[in-house]
Design a protein around this motif. Structure first.
Motif, short mmCIF file in Angstrom:
data_model
loop_
_atom_site.label_atom_id
_atom_site.label_comp_id
_atom_site.label_asym_id
_atom_site.label_seq_id
_atom_site.Cartn_x
_atom_site.Cartn_y
_atom_site.Cartn_z
N MET A 10 12.25 21.82 10.38
CA MET A 10 11.63 22.62 9.33
C MET A 10 12.42 23.90 9.09
O MET A 10 12.56 24.35 7.95
CB MET A 10 10.17 22.93 9.68
N TRP B 148 15.38 22.95 7.02
CA TRP B 148 14.98 22.64 5.64
C TRP B 148 14.50 23.88 4.90
O TRP B 148 14.23 23.82 3.71
CB TRP B 148 13.88 21.58 5.61
N ILE C 182 11.63 25.52 5.47
CA ILE C 182 10.17 25.53 5.29
C ILE C 182 9.60 26.65 6.15
O ILE C 182 9.66 26.60 7.38
CB ILE C 182 9.56 24.16 5.67
N ASP D 55 6.38 28.42 5.16
CA ASP D 55 4.93 28.59 5.03
C ASP D 55 4.23 27.93 6.22
O ASP D 55 4.46 26.76 6.52
CB ASP D 55 4.46 27.97 3.71
N ILE E 125 2.24 24.64 5.53
CA ILE E 125 3.11 23.48 5.32
C ILE E 125 3.74 23.05 6.64
O ILE E 125 3.80 21.86 6.96
CB ILE E 125 4.19 23.80 4.27
N ARG E 126 4.16 24.02 7.44
CA ARG E 126 4.76 23.70 8.74
C ARG E 126 3.77 22.97 9.63
O ARG E 126 4.13 22.00 10.31
CB ARG E 126 5.28 24.96 9.43
#
Length: 158
Positions: free
Chosen positions: A118, A121, A123, A125, A128-129
């Motif tokens: 993550m 990528w 990511i 938030d 979302i994680r």
């Protein structure tokens, strides 16, 4: 059929030389594919039917008098069982730097944790994680179960 009209990028002699190289290459490829392309042997007519062009077009191409139309190249490659890119390079229609690319090598990579993936990528938030991490963990567990079922099935069959 492409004529030998003048082009600002190449001379008439260069086009004729290319047409001869392409004709020789396609003659060899057609012969290797099982077509007897000698004059009056019947293979040229079969090839013309397979490619969907006239016998005259096939003869002029194989004799190095003209080049196939770009729209016909895929059909030539398909009928002769050739990779189109290799055909273009090996016949001289494309320079070697545009030729077949070596197969992509798989590079052994380090196993990433869901958190590392993550991060890679981008990511950030937390919601979302959390959701993605849970899905990844669940997917890993499901894969392990499937792999275990497959190995049990193989042992039972073996």
């Amino acid at each position: 059929m492409r004529s030998m009209e003048e082009s600002p990028h190449e001379s008439r002699g260069e086009r004729q030389a290319l047409a001869r190289r392409v004709g020789e290459y396609l003659t060899d490829a057609a012969t290797a594919a099982g077509y007897d392309v000698r004059p009056r042997a019947g293979g040229r007519a079969q090839l013309a039917t397979s490619i969907g062009v006239s016998l005259t077009t096939i003869s002029r191409t194989l004799e190095g008098k003209t080049l196939p139309l770009p729209s016909q190249l895929t059909t030539w490659a398909s009928v002769l069982g050739l990779d189109q890119r290799e055909m273009l390079v090996n016949s001289g229609m494309l320079p070697p730097e545009h030729g077949p690319q070596p197969p992509a090598r798989r590079v052994a990579s380090v196993t990433l944790t869901p958190e590392e993936a993550m991060d890679a990528w981008g990511i950030t938030d937390l919601r979302i994680r959390t959701m993605l991490s849970g899905n990844i963990v669940q997917a890993i567990e499901l894969q392990k179960d499937l792999d275990a079922d497959d190995s049990r099935g193989a042992t039972a069959r073996g």
